[in-house]
Motif scaffolding. Structure first.
Motif, mmCIF file in Angstrom:
data_model
loop_
_atom_site.group_PDB
_atom_site.id
_atom_site.type_symbol
_atom_site.label_atom_id
_atom_site.label_comp_id
_atom_site.label_asym_id
_atom_site.label_seq_id
_atom_site.Cartn_x
_atom_site.Cartn_y
_atom_site.Cartn_z
ATOM 1 N N THR A 189 0.832 -1.201 0.000
ATOM 2 C CA THR A 189 0.000 0.000 0.000
ATOM 3 C C THR A 189 0.868 1.253 0.000
ATOM 4 O O THR A 189 0.581 2.230 -0.696
ATOM 5 C CB THR A 189 -0.928 0.001 1.222
ATOM 6 O OG1 THR A 189 -1.731 -1.187 1.202
ATOM 7 C CG2 THR A 189 -1.835 1.226 1.230
ATOM 8 N N TYR A 190 1.941 1.213 0.791
ATOM 9 C CA TYR A 190 2.887 2.340 0.791
ATOM 10 C C TYR A 190 3.449 2.553 -0.609
ATOM 11 O O TYR A 190 3.453 3.677 -1.125
ATOM 12 C CB TYR A 190 4.017 2.062 1.783
ATOM 13 C CG TYR A 190 5.162 3.052 1.694
ATOM 14 C CD1 TYR A 190 5.200 4.173 2.520
ATOM 15 C CD2 TYR A 190 6.204 2.866 0.786
ATOM 16 C CE1 TYR A 190 6.242 5.096 2.426
ATOM 17 C CE2 TYR A 190 7.242 3.782 0.681
ATOM 18 C CZ TYR A 190 7.269 4.883 1.510
ATOM 19 O OH TYR A 190 8.291 5.784 1.405
ATOM 20 N N ASP A 191 3.940 1.489 -1.236
ATOM 21 C CA ASP A 191 4.583 1.617 -2.546
ATOM 22 C C ASP A 191 3.615 2.107 -3.615
ATOM 23 O O ASP A 191 4.018 2.823 -4.551
ATOM 24 C CB ASP A 191 5.171 0.272 -2.982
ATOM 25 C CG ASP A 191 6.374 -0.135 -2.148
ATOM 26 O OD1 ASP A 191 6.964 0.729 -1.478
ATOM 27 O OD2 ASP A 191 6.709 -1.341 -2.150
ATOM 28 N N ALA A 192 2.342 1.731 -3.479
ATOM 29 C CA ALA A 192 1.347 2.101 -4.494
ATOM 30 C C ALA A 192 0.766 3.491 -4.267
ATOM 31 O O ALA A 192 0.073 4.018 -5.157
ATOM 32 C CB ALA A 192 0.218 1.074 -4.508
ATOM 33 N N SER A 193 1.041 4.097 -3.117
ATOM 34 C CA SER A 193 0.463 5.407 -2.820
ATOM 35 C C SER A 193 1.089 6.475 -3.706
ATOM 36 O O SER A 193 2.225 6.347 -4.177
ATOM 37 C CB SER A 193 0.651 5.758 -1.348
ATOM 38 O OG SER A 193 2.022 5.924 -1.023
ATOM 39 N N ARG A 194 0.336 7.534 -3.922
ATOM 40 C CA ARG A 194 0.765 8.565 -4.869
ATOM 41 C C ARG A 194 1.958 9.350 -4.318
ATOM 42 O O ARG A 194 2.140 9.493 -3.119
ATOM 43 C CB ARG A 194 -0.386 9.522 -5.172
ATOM 44 C CG ARG A 194 -0.821 10.397 -4.010
ATOM 45 C CD ARG A 194 -2.018 11.260 -4.413
ATOM 46 N NE ARG A 194 -2.415 12.208 -3.369
ATOM 47 C CZ ARG A 194 -3.225 11.930 -2.368
ATOM 48 N NH1 ARG A 194 -3.727 10.709 -2.255
ATOM 49 N NH2 ARG A 194 -3.536 12.853 -1.470
ATOM 50 N N TRP A 195 2.757 9.860 -5.253
ATOM 51 C CA TRP A 195 3.821 10.776 -4.885
ATOM 52 C C TRP A 195 3.208 12.105 -4.458
ATOM 53 O O TRP A 195 2.274 12.603 -5.081
ATOM 54 C CB TRP A 195 4.764 11.030 -6.057
ATOM 55 C CG TRP A 195 5.628 9.875 -6.447
ATOM 56 C CD1 TRP A 195 5.535 9.134 -7.587
ATOM 57 C CD2 TRP A 195 6.729 9.338 -5.720
ATOM 58 N NE1 TRP A 195 6.504 8.161 -7.611
ATOM 59 C CE2 TRP A 195 7.261 8.264 -6.465
ATOM 60 C CE3 TRP A 195 7.316 9.652 -4.491
ATOM 61 C CZ2 TRP A 195 8.347 7.515 -6.054
ATOM 62 C CZ3 TRP A 195 8.403 8.910 -4.069
ATOM 63 C CH2 TRP A 195 8.914 7.854 -4.838
ATOM 64 N N ILE A 196 3.753 12.681 -3.390
ATOM 65 C CA ILE A 196 3.419 14.052 -3.007
ATOM 66 C C ILE A 196 4.503 14.987 -3.524
ATOM 67 O O ILE A 196 4.229 15.962 -4.213
ATOM 68 C CB ILE A 196 3.261 14.179 -1.481
ATOM 69 C CG1 ILE A 196 2.170 13.226 -0.973
ATOM 70 C CG2 ILE A 196 2.954 15.618 -1.088
ATOM 71 C CD1 ILE A 196 0.805 13.456 -1.583
ATOM 72 N N ALA A 197 5.736 14.692 -3.164
ATOM 73 C CA ALA A 197 6.911 15.373 -3.727
ATOM 74 C C ALA A 197 8.066 14.410 -3.519
ATOM 75 O O ALA A 197 8.465 14.140 -2.398
ATOM 76 C CB ALA A 197 7.174 16.706 -3.028
ATOM 77 N N GLU A 198 8.566 13.828 -4.596
ATOM 78 C CA GLU A 198 9.597 12.790 -4.505
ATOM 79 C C GLU A 198 10.787 13.269 -3.661
ATOM 80 O O GLU A 198 11.258 14.399 -3.852
ATOM 81 C CB GLU A 198 10.066 12.424 -5.908
ATOM 82 C CG GLU A 198 10.853 11.133 -5.948
ATOM 83 C CD GLU A 198 11.170 10.682 -7.375
ATOM 84 O OE1 GLU A 198 11.901 9.683 -7.522
ATOM 85 O OE2 GLU A 198 10.689 11.329 -8.314
#
Length: 388
Positions: A189-198
């Motif tokens: 779930t962590y890995d699939a979550s959207r980027w906020i600011a890389e």
């Protein structure tokens, strides 16, 4: 100094508190006094940070205090002041300016707006004047750049940041007070979550919450007067390293959490080393700052972050360094970091919902990547005696 009482309100998602910010502050203070088994009218000082709006004189009037002797506000640093406010309250007691100080933080973002959110203004000044014209507006954008540089320079992988997020979530599942209680996070779930600011995914970023938290503090010689096991202030430090707050992000130690000098001062005051620390509560504005802060406090070298920062190493009771054992800013509540101080007290008392095996000395880290930042070392009576 001794912390003899802790108190908090129910924690809410931002904007959902049914009570005003001032009422939340009063609730937390009364709960802390109840925990200490004391009459609130014994309070004669307050300390806070982050421009808390619940003014000491109003609190004194609402609580019916016979007199108010001390009121301090930590300047700057946002959540980085959570530990410095405790130090300021302790200083007031040590210098005879107060006998019983409450340190607190209250937030009601439905009433006053989201903390840290950019607002429309005709003039932009200070650091933001160098950032906003280029679209660097939000805190995740600003702090992502420091974390990205650090990861590049030291070969830190995303998995290290993920371990911090997973540890907070893991501990929150044992803590009914946590906003994320019953909402576990796994690696997929962590890995699939959207980027906020890389390099920050959604779950690398702290929550936004309403509520309040408070502690009651007195001189250590009075600790036996109160109903709960006292927890002692072994050391405190705050500040910044050389030119850390340089405008336009040009500080010499850009890829830093700003704890190089602060951690040195903390350990020197306490007469302790990283090896003495059994459990850590670290402010997570963003997970990358936690990685940097732990390294700067001497728990591992930056090049060892990938090996050290695994879920097994960060969870209570048996991890090498249990981290954020109530869920922290990521999963318990973003009470601007003050909930971390309460959890450190619970650890030393031995009553945490995720108790660490080694709990005589607890470290609280306030506000990685801000200036000034601050630290606390809290300990048991045995730890206090061993130090002196």
């Amino acid at each position: 100094m001794a912390i003899v009482g802790i108190g908090e309100t129910t924690y809410y998602k931002h904007g959902q508190s049914p009570d005003s910010e001032f009422k939340l502050a009063l609730q937390a203070i009364l709960n802390a006094c109840g925990d200490a088994g004391m009459d609130p009218r014994k309070i004669d000082g307050f300390a806070s940070y982050g421009d808390d709006r619940s003014e000491a004189t109003r609190l004194a009037a609402a609580l019916g205090l016979p007199r108010l002797r001390s009121a301090t506000m930590q300047w700057g640093g946002g959540g980085g002041g959570c530990c410095a406010a405790v130090a300021n309250g302790a200083a007031a007691i040590a210098t005879g300016q107060a006998d019983c100080v409450v340190v607190f933080r209250a937030l009601a973002q439905g009433q006053h707006g989201r903390f840290g959110q950019s607002t429309a203004a005709g003039t932009i000044s200070g650091e933001r004047a160098y950032l906003v014209p280029y679209g660097v507006i939000s805190p995740p954008q600003r702090f992502a750049m420091r974390a990205q540089r650090y990861m590049h320079e030291h070969g830190v992988r995303q998995e290290a940041l993920r371990a911090v997020a997973l540890a907070s979530s893991y501990h929150a599942q044992a803590n009914p007070r946590a906003v994320m209680y019953g909402k576990p996070l796994d690696a997929d779930t962590y890995d699939a979550s959207r980027w906020i600011a890389e390099p920050f995914h959604l779950f690398d970023c702290c929550m936004e919450n309403d509520g309040a938290a408070a502690i009651v503090m007195v001189d250590a010689a009075r600790a036996a007067e109160f109903s709960k096991k006292p927890v002692y202030l072994l050391g405190a430090a705050s500040g910044s390293s050389y030119r850390f707050a340089t405008h336009a992000h040009n500080s010499p130690a850009y890829a830093s959490a700003n704890f190089q000098t602060v951690a040195e001062d903390l350990y020197r005051m306490a007469g302790l080393t990283p090896a003495d620390v059994g459990v850590v509560q670290s402010y997570e504005n963003f997970t990358g700052g936690v990685v940097m802060a732990l390294a700067e406090h001497g728990f591992f070298r930056p090049e060892e972050a990938n090996d050290f920062l695994t879920l097994d190493n960060l969870i209570a009771p048996t991890g090498r360094l249990p981290l954020n054992t109530s869920g922290g800013n990521l999963a318990e509540c973003y009470m601007h970091g003050f909930e971390l101080v309460l959890e450190a007290v619970r650890q030393v008392r031995g009553v945490s919902t995720s108790q660490a095996t080694r709990n005589d000395v607890a470290l609280v880290i306030g506000g990685p990547m801000v200036a000034p930042a601050s630290d606390l070392l809290l300990g048991s009576e045995a730890a206090l005696g061993a130090r002196t």
